[in-house]
Design an enzyme around this catalytic site. Structure first.
Site, PDB file in Angstrom:
ATOM      1  N   ASP A 173     -47.736 -26.393  27.733  1.00 31.97           N
ATOM      2  CA  ASP A 173     -48.216 -25.771  28.973  1.00 31.97           C
ATOM      3  C   ASP A 173     -48.144 -26.735  30.157  1.00 31.97           C
ATOM      4  O   ASP A 173     -48.172 -27.953  29.996  1.00 31.97           O
ATOM      5  CB  ASP A 173     -49.660 -25.263  28.798  1.00 31.97           C
ATOM      6  CG  ASP A 173     -50.612 -26.340  28.307  1.00 31.97           C
ATOM      7  OD1 ASP A 173     -50.183 -27.168  27.483  1.00 31.97           O
ATOM      8  OD2 ASP A 173     -51.767 -26.354  28.746  1.00 31.97           O
ATOM      9  N   GLU A 174     -48.064 -26.139  31.306  1.00 30.57           N
ATOM     10  CA  GLU A 174     -48.267 -26.803  32.592  1.00 30.57           C
ATOM     11  C   GLU A 174     -47.466 -28.084  32.758  1.00 30.57           C
ATOM     12  O   GLU A 174     -48.019 -29.135  33.074  1.00 30.57           O
ATOM     13  CB  GLU A 174     -49.768 -27.101  32.777  1.00 30.57           C
ATOM     14  CG  GLU A 174     -50.580 -25.829  32.800  1.00 30.57           C
ATOM     15  CD  GLU A 174     -52.072 -26.078  32.937  1.00 30.57           C
ATOM     16  OE1 GLU A 174     -52.675 -25.474  33.815  1.00 30.57           O
ATOM     17  OE2 GLU A 174     -52.625 -26.883  32.157  1.00 30.57           O
TER      18      GLU A 174
END
Ligand code: TNX
Length: 505
Positions: free
Chosen positions: A323-324
């Site tokens: 993620d991210e």
């Protein structure tokens, strides 16, 4: 899943009427004494109430299939907790039977209360769920005598993935707390505990080959949070503890971002120009990354860690985070890491951003951002775990403005009614849903309990009960009535006004 017409009246009763005194054409409210409870959460697929009750007085005789040791232990615990003795000479029988009938599937079961109690299923896990239903039909505390409604329940889950994701990286949660949480999840037939084991603020899983990951990475936490780590022996114990309760623990090693704790432990995992190699206790995310320009360093590290992870966790699915992170080599990394998991005989789960990578279509994507465009991945057939933040991020408030909660995804928070309203049906390839408790702001067991309950019960019902069988009105009544069970389990739940729990008992 369609409910047989003859269950219609019962269903209406189950979902809409006051749970106590619920009646059907065959049994009247007047004939049903108040202490017979009929409050099942999650609501079963089908249920037929017969006239009358089965009194339980004195000991019962257990008839248990030898191949159902977990259900047997669960049943014995329930009976012992209520002071119901077992005796081979007793007249009332409780049977736990494994059957070849394919209909209930892996987790389904039948529960019949007539002149005795018969629980049947294809698997030990199905029988475990049957025992939990029986437990919900009984009071939470010991009584002088018991009565069960005469009933036929045929039940199975709508979704195979009914989970909780717990962030133990920002703030550590003890093995004892995880055990309690597993017990409570089992009561509501939840079956996946996803542990977010690594992040910028902490590395919580012992890796023999890289001892500094826990010596250094395990010693930090988010500001105000708890540090610590689990030994491999503790994790193996937890895996077995969960398995005996029908729950699979799904480990997450979050790479290639969210890795400051790993970089602080083994500086060579960072690119050579990175100056910040200290442990981190802030809340901001998205700044750290494994040095993807050093494949000879990074990929062996990921492989060695995953090998040890897989030796601990038998889960078919292994979460690799993803993620991210914005990096030109991000998609390449996810594809290689997912292929590595596949080569080890398991299936990777990746947060939704990983959909940009060229992976096998069996790679599972976990949806978390309401606005993320997942259409192409669905088109390709990727299975989805649904955790859209505006419904299922329970680090958000039980009500708007609750202290120590986030509101970045939804400023009104995620109240019980909001979570309950989530409908997974439009997501064609969904295998289920997962509520997520991030712990940047959750630093005590009491705070965790408050964020988890009663919202996890709503998560369980959305994932288990088909759309036609659930409704917030009935859920409020059934769940409200299960309060003594939550008290008996020692849960420090949010005093939810919708359930009448804000009023003193
Ligand atoms: C987003 S969801 C995150 C987490 C944070 C959370 C806080 C996701 C994959 N990443 O790192 O803890 O928001 O609500």
């Amino acid at each position: 899943m369609k409910l047989p017409a003859r269950f219609g009246a019962t269903l209406f009763c189950l979902l809409s009427a006051a749970a106590i005194g619920c009646s059907t054409s065959q049994s009247t409210a007047a004939s049903r004494p108040a202490e017979v409870a009929l409050n099942l959460v999650p609501a079963p697929q089908s249920m037929e109430i017969q006239p009358g009750e089965l009194p339980l007085q004195g000991p019962v005789r257990l008839e248990v299939d030898a191949a159902a040791p977990n259900a047997r232990r669960a049943l014995e615990e329930v009976l012992a907790g209520l002071g119901i003795a077992t005796d081979d000479a007793a007249t009332t029988r409780i049977g736990l039977r494994l059957s070849d009938d394919a209909a209930p599937g892996e987790e389904g079961y039948r529960l019949v209360v007539a002149d005795d109690v018969q629980l049947s299923a294809r698997t030990d896990t199905g029988l475990l769920h049957a025992v939990q239903s029986l437990r919900q039909l009984l009071p939470a505390q010991a009584q002088p005598r018991y009565r069960l409604p005469r009933i036929v329940i045929a039940d199975a889950p709508a979704y195979r993935w009914r989970g909780l994701s717990l962030d133990v990286a920002r703030s550590f949660l003890s093995v004892a707390y995880l055990e309690k949480t597993i017990d409570r999840m089992a009561f509501f037939k939840l079956n996946r505990l996803h542990l977010h084991l690594t992040d910028d603020q902490g590395w919580r899983i012992e890796i023999m080959r890289y001892p500094k990951l826990t010596q250094i990475g395990g010693a930090s936490a988010v500001e105000g949070g708890r540090s610590g780590h689990y030994t491999q022996a503790q994790l193996k114990h937890l895996v077995a503890y969960a398995q005996a309760r029908g729950i699979t623990i799904v480990p997450e090693i979050d790479v290639p971002g969210h890795v400051q704790a790993a970089l602080a432990s083994y500086n060579e995992l960072a690119c050579d120009d990175v100056e910040n190699l200290s442990p981190y206790s802030g809340r901001e995310v998205g700044f750290s990354v494994l040095c993807l320009d050093k494949p000879d360093v990074v990929y062996p590290f990921v492989r060695h860690v995953l090998e040890e992870v897989m030796a601990i966790f038998p889960s078919q699915e292994i979460h690799i985070g993803g993620d991210e992170i914005k990096h030109p080599l991000y998609a390449d990394f996810v594809a290689r890491a997912a292929a590595m998991v596949d080569a080890m005989g398991r299936t990777a789960i990746v947060w939704e951003e990983g959909s940009v990578a060229d992976t096998d279509t069996d790679v599972v994507l976990q949806l978390w951002n309401d606005r993320y465009d997942i259409a192409a991945a669905v088109e390709e057939g990727h299975p989805l775990i649904l955790s859209p933040c505006s419904y299922l991020y329970i680090d958000h408030g039980n009500y708007a403005g609750q202290p120590e909660t986030y509101d970045w995804c939804r400023k009104e928070g995620v109240p019980l009614a909001r979570l309950y309203a989530f409908d997974p049906a439009p997501f064609r390839t969904a295998i289920g849903i997962e509520a997520a408790l991030w712990t940047e702001l959750v630093h005590t067991d009491a705070a965790a309990d408050n964020r988890l309950w009663p919202r996890l019960a709503a998560t369980a019902e959305v994932a288990w009960s088909p759309a036609g069988q659930r409704g917030y009105h009935g859920f409020r009544q059934r769940m409200g009535a299960l309060r003594p069970h939550l008290d008996a389990m020692g849960i420090r739940y949010h005093p939810e006004p919708d359930l009448g729990w804000d009023a003193p008992r």
